[in-house]
Design an enzyme around this catalytic site. Structure first.
Site, PDB file in Angstrom:
ATOM      1  N   GLY A  60       5.370 -22.264 -36.535  1.00 52.26           N
ATOM      2  CA  GLY A  60       5.873 -22.742 -35.267  1.00 52.26           C
ATOM      3  C   GLY A  60       6.231 -24.214 -35.311  1.00 52.26           C
ATOM      4  N   PHE A  61       5.631 -24.941 -36.274  1.00 51.20           N
ATOM      5  CA  PHE A  61       5.847 -26.372 -36.366  1.00 51.20           C
ATOM      6  C   PHE A  61       7.102 -26.722 -37.158  1.00 51.20           C
ATOM      7  CE2 PHE A  61       3.152 -24.769 -39.664  1.00 51.20           C
ATOM      8  CZ  PHE A  61       3.799 -25.204 -40.813  1.00 51.20           C
ATOM      9  N   GLY A  62       7.400 -25.967 -38.206  1.00 47.42           N
ATOM     10  CA  GLY A  62       8.504 -26.313 -39.081  1.00 47.42           C
ATOM     11  C   GLY A  62       8.470 -25.504 -40.364  1.00 47.42           C
TER      12      GLY A  62
ATOM     13  N   ASP B  26      -9.477 -22.422 -34.078  1.00 52.61           N
ATOM     14  CA  ASP B  26      -8.605 -21.281 -34.396  1.00 52.61           C
ATOM     15  C   ASP B  26      -8.963 -20.697 -35.765  1.00 52.61           C
ATOM     16  OD1 ASP B  26      -6.619 -19.426 -33.842  1.00 52.61           O
ATOM     17  OD2 ASP B  26      -5.015 -20.662 -34.678  1.00 52.61           O
TER      18      ASP B  26
ATOM     19  N   VAL C 262       8.502 -21.980 -49.044  1.00 53.70           N
ATOM     20  CA  VAL C 262       7.443 -20.981 -49.260  1.00 53.70           C
ATOM     21  C   VAL C 262       6.739 -20.584 -47.966  1.00 53.70           C
ATOM     22  CG1 VAL C 262       6.990 -21.619 -51.651  1.00 53.70           C
ATOM     23  CG2 VAL C 262       5.791 -22.832 -49.824  1.00 53.70           C
ATOM     24  N   GLY C 263       7.130 -21.175 -46.860  1.00 53.10           N
ATOM     25  CA  GLY C 263       6.470 -20.839 -45.602  1.00 53.10           C
ATOM     26  C   GLY C 263       7.243 -21.362 -44.415  1.00 53.10           C
TER      27      GLY C 263
END
Length: 483
Positions: A51-53, A181, A47-48
């Protein structure tokens, strides 16, 4: 300087692009993962992706297929990556369910907009090892809703969101962390009982979160050009533009910029986001003169006292100062009261609007005259019968409008059935569309007197210009479906 040397010098000055984390190959639907407490989780659909995985739906029920309405997700990345590792440390230290529940109870809150940590572990696939973390499932992000509704939130929505974000930041700051952020795409709606919670919003993505007092004392103010402009360029703090480590005042300044954008639609420096120095200089200038910032954002003079006062208070904070969270919340609550809003927990997000069914074209996207249905479309009723050329898809040059008659505006039927010139003799001929309406066709053919000579002229073909409303790029305004 010779051309070769100049090119070499330019190449030497060009910063090297950072090497991004490695994204894993997708996992098979139904893969079983086991956390450190020996509890098993079953992966569903992806579902997503970040940048991390990768992010997958997940369920505690390993015997059944993971439903689209599953209430858990799993973030997973290669063990060699770093972002999820940093985020996992934050969640383990700050987001334990019992910690959040105690805070909510002590503050007499309905909820706290900080996700709860549930579990984590490692998983081996072939020769590669992966790190994963289990989290609650969330709904749509605010950026999607913001863009889908014309990039404008109502004032009561902005103030309510400000309250919930100050709550979340106070909790983070009291536990020694800053977020660094804050933005609409990092704010997600809640999700429970197979549906989105329209009045709950959570601050997520703690990949840049860090301790502002790692050894018990606040970090010292120090500018570092190598770290300048960290964060999301349009919202990041003035401290971050100077390369200073994130602080509590930086978090609040970022929130202020977000709220300002939600109210006015576009920040003054968004026209040159690629020029980081321009963005930084604009923020430095405006934060020294908050009224000028408000004037740039609201040239019509709209009163936005709450945001003006909030940014003024934040601009006066020292780098190591502890913010007065209660003062900010009182400021936003007073604004809600002036608007007649009694329930501060209701977000009043713009989720209502005309239904938009999948597989149908929106008004601005539909080709005029494309429908073969005998019934008139909504567009035809408002704008008149479409051109024959639009129905056939052929190109046709737009004729110049003739001089206006003494009556000022064209007759009622002129905008619908316009006479065309025959390619043979140049005479005006009836459009096939005008045959359906003889009365209106006759009105078009009636000659009028020229205001200059008084002689009869050929029928006018004045074109009525219709301003089409542009449909939103995203239909989150109509439906905010869960990820």
């Amino acid at each position: 300087m010779p051309k070769a040397k100049a090119e070499a010098s330019t190449a030497a000055r060009k910063p090297r692009a950072p090497k991004g984390p490695k994204l894993p190959d997708p996992f098979t639907n139904g893969t079983i993962l086991q956390d450190l407490r020996k509890k098993q989780w079953k992966l569903g659909n992806e579902v997503g992706k970040g940048g991390f995985g990768l992010i997958y739906l997940a369920s505690e029920d390993t015997a059944s297929t993971v439903a689209p309405t599953a209430e858990h997700v799993i973030k997973i990345e290669p063990l060699s990556n770093g972002p999820l590792f940093c985020e996992l440390h934050f969640y383990q230290r700050v987001s334990k369910p019992e910690m959040i529940d105690d805070w909510v109870k002590s503050k007499k809150m309905k909820y706290l907009g900080v996700p709860k940590y549930l579990a984590h572990g490692t998983h081996k696939r072939g020769s590669e090892t992966f790190r994963f973390m289990v989290m609650p499932r969330f709904g749509s992000d605010l950026q999607k809703i913001f863009e889908g509704c014309g990039k404008k939130f109502a004032k009561e929505t902005v103030l309510a969101l400000g309250l919930r974000m100050v709550d979340a930041l106070e909790y983070l700051h009291e536990n020694g962390y800053v977020h660094a952020d804050i933005k609409a795409s990092n704010m997600l709606l809640g999700f429970n009982n197979k549906q989105e919670l329209q009045d709950q919003v959570y601050l997520v993505d703690y990949g840049l979160a860090l301790k502002y007092s790692p050894d018990g004392s606040h970090k010292v103010y120090k500018e570092d050009p190598r770290k300048a402009h960290d964060g999301t360029i349009e919202f990041t703090s003035t401290d971050a533009h100077k390369g200073v480590a994130p602080s509590r005042r930086g978090d609040l300044e970022i929130l202020g910029f977000c709220m300002l954008q939600w109210l006015c639609g576009k920040l003054p420096w968004e026209d040159k986001l690629l020029d980081k120095n321009y963005v930084a200089d604009s923020k430095f200038k405006y934060m020294k003169n908050i009224p000028s910032l408000m004037k740039a954002c609201f040239p019509s003079g709209d009163s936005q006292d709450e945001i003006l006062k909030f940014l003024t208070l934040v601009s006066k904070l020292g780098y190591e100062d502890k913010p007065d969270y209660n003062k900010y919340k009182a400021l936003f609550r007073d604004g809600l009261k002036r608007l007649g809003i009694k329930d501060e927990w209701k977000l009043n997000l713009p989720t209502s609007g005309p239904p938009y069914k999948k597989g149908t074209k929106r008004k601005s996207e539909a080709t005029v005259g494309e429908s073969s249905s005998p019934k008139k479309s909504a567009l035809e009723k408002v704008r008149g019968t479409p051109k024959a050329s639009a129905a056939s898809g052929s190109r046709q040059s737009t004729p110049k409008p003739a001089a206006r008659s003494r009556q000022g505006t064209p007759q009622k039927g002129q905008g619908r059935g316009r006479p065309r010139k025959s390619p043979v003799n140049g005479r005006a001929v009836k459009s096939p569309l005008t045959m359906k309406s003889p009365a209106k066709a006759q009105a078009v053919k009636t000659p009028v007197k020229s205001p200059s000579k008084g002689s009869l002229t050929k029928p006018t073909s004045t074109r009525r210009k219709v301003k089409r409303s542009r449909a939103p790029k995203v239909d989150a305004c109509v439906q905010t479906s869960p990820h």
